[in-house]
Scaffold this active site. Structure first.
Site, PDB file in Angstrom:
ATOM      1  N   GLU A   1       0.807  -1.217   0.000  1.00 13.80           N
ATOM      2  CA  GLU A   1       0.000   0.000   0.000  1.00 13.80           C
ATOM      3  C   GLU A   1       0.843   1.273   0.000  1.00 13.80           C
ATOM      4  OE1 GLU A   1      -2.990  -0.280   3.019  1.00 13.80           O
ATOM      5  OE2 GLU A   1      -3.899  -2.033   2.087  1.00 13.80           O
TER       6      GLU A   1
ATOM      7  N   LYS B   1     -15.616  -1.405   1.752  1.00 17.32           N
ATOM      8  CA  LYS B   1     -14.834  -1.863   0.601  1.00 17.32           C
ATOM      9  C   LYS B   1     -15.809  -2.425  -0.427  1.00 17.32           C
ATOM     10  CE  LYS B   1     -10.672  -3.173   3.215  1.00 17.32           C
ATOM     11  NZ  LYS B   1      -9.913  -4.315   3.791  1.00 17.32           N
TER      12      LYS B   1
END
Length: 430
Positions: A209, A339
């Site tokens: 990330e 999400k």
């Protein structure tokens, strides 16, 4: 207003592309009768909750079994014929029909990755046909709230090859008046942190990330580094920039025990440890502090810390309204991570956000560790006035794409733009 026929779905194309980890994922493109089109690429997670919707993968030897040609074929052979002729403006009908055709509780027939790609591409095609930004199409004239970013600058757990058990150590730059200044603060601290790691002889390699993945010995060492980096960059910890954690506790939980940093802890001991961290650091948010099915432990955690920090359910809720309702009833948390690929359609995602809002929960719109250049979640965070977004660190283009999109949205909104941090609408008690 254009005639309704202009918004009918004409054709749907799909293809296999790559995500930020070099794994295949699904891209869909929806074409309307009026000539407008919309495109979407779905992300994929590394630490996935057991209750998430099912990702369809090919198996076999190609791409180590992770190919998605089967999912692409499902779009061409099943989804496209069913949706062609429907109005793209009727998102609920489009999504519910795909769910009905799939016929399983977790979308394992058509695959959540194929369904979601079409769902998001349909919304974008509609926005393009109406010539409005996606955040305006999904929201309303009051959709002007830019989110506080939760920036994952130190990676651990399943996101990095180091010894940290917790998955994410995040900066929360909130003590400014607009999003662009918040992004600047986070960026300066990120570079300050890199300089500190260099001086200490620690790795500045980045994880999935975009955050650094130094081989640290404990969460406290990570927390101390972040405080030092914040001060080195000229900001005040707690007042201008706070911290957030994603423990991803399911990853080190088994048979009622948390195997954390060489110790075996039960739920109560894990809660006590998290409570000490909150006392010692300016932490405003903890995600997945306990495991996804430790419901009793979550209720205890909320009793202990729910009035002090934001307690976010990711694996606990998996953007699923049924699990969220259970959490609301059992007072298991006070926030939900959103999400889109956990549930698999835009409609169900919006339903989860609305349920959270009406129940007094906050919502954090989130990326996945396997991301793409798609920026839908940036628009979604503004459209829903969620006030918070997790989209990684200040490196790797698939993360920066979302930040850059938010900068553009703030510019488009002009003096109508509002920043959640300045209004106290980010994580709890900032």
């Amino acid at each position: 207003m254009k005639e309704t026929i202009d918004f009918l779905i004409d054709t749907i194309e799909a293809r296999q592309v790559l995500d930020s980890r070099g794994n295949p994922t699904v891209e869909a493109e929806v074409f309307l009768e009026c000539g407008a089109s919309g495109r979407a690429i779905v992300p994929s997670g590394a630490s996935t909750g057991a209750h998430e919707a099912h990702e369809l993968r090919d198996g076999g030897s190609k791409y180590m079994g992770k190919g998605v040609l089967n999912a692409v074929n499902k779009i061409h052979e099943t989804i496209s014929p069913a949706l062609c002729g429907l109005s793209a403006l009727d998102q609920t009908t489009v999504d519910k029909l795909m769910i009905e055709i799939d016929g399983t509780f977790n979308k394992s027939n058509l695959g959540a990755n194929s369904i979601l790609a079409v769902s998001l591409a349909t919304a974008r095609a509609s926005a393009n046909a109406l010539d409005v930004p996606l955040y305006r199409y999904l929201g309303d004239p009051l959709s002007n709230l830019l989110p506080v970013p939760l920036m994952n600058v130190i990676n651990g757990g399943a996101h990095a090859p180091n010894s940290l058990d917790f998955q994410e150590f995040m900066l929360v730059p909130h003590g400014v008046q607009n999003f662009s200044e918040s992004l600047r603060m986070g960026t300066e601290i990120f570079h300050s942190l890199k300089s500190l790691l260099d001086k200490k002889g620690l790795s500045t390699a980045v994880g999935d990330e975009g955050g650094f993945a130094p081989n640290l010995s404990s969460s406290e060492e990570a927390g101390d580094l972040l405080l030092e980096a914040i001060q080195k960059a000229g900001f005040i910890p707690g007042e201008q920039v706070s911290l957030a954690l994603d423990a991803a506790s399911t990853e080190f939980y088994s048979d009622g025990i948390y195997k954390y940093e060489g110790k075996s802890l039960n739920s109560s001991e894990m809660i006590s440890y998290l409570s000490r961290l909150v006392s010692n650091y300016p932490i405003v948010s903890i995600e997945d502090g306990l495991a996804e099915d430790d419901w009793e432990g979550w209720s205890e955690l909320n009793k202990e810390l729910g009035n002090k920090v934001q307690l976010v359910g990711d694996d606990l809720f998996v953007t699923n309204t049924e699990r969220l309702r259970k959490g609301i009833m059992e007072k298991s948390a006070n926030s939900i991570l959103i999400k889109v690929n956990q549930i698999g359609t835009l409609t169900e995602t919006l339903e989860a956000i609305e349920l959270a809002k009406t129940s007094g929960f906050t919502s954090v719109i989130s990326h996945r560790s396997g991301e793409t250049e798609d920026t839908t979640i940036a628009d979604l965070s503004v459209a829903t006035r969620s006030g918070q977004i997790k989209t990684g660190s200040l490196s790797r283009s698939e993360r920066i794409a979302k930040y850059n999109r938010l900068l553009k949205i703030e510019e488009e909104l002009g003096n109508q733009a509002r920043f959640a941090g300045a209004l106290g609408l980010g994580p709890k008690n900032i």
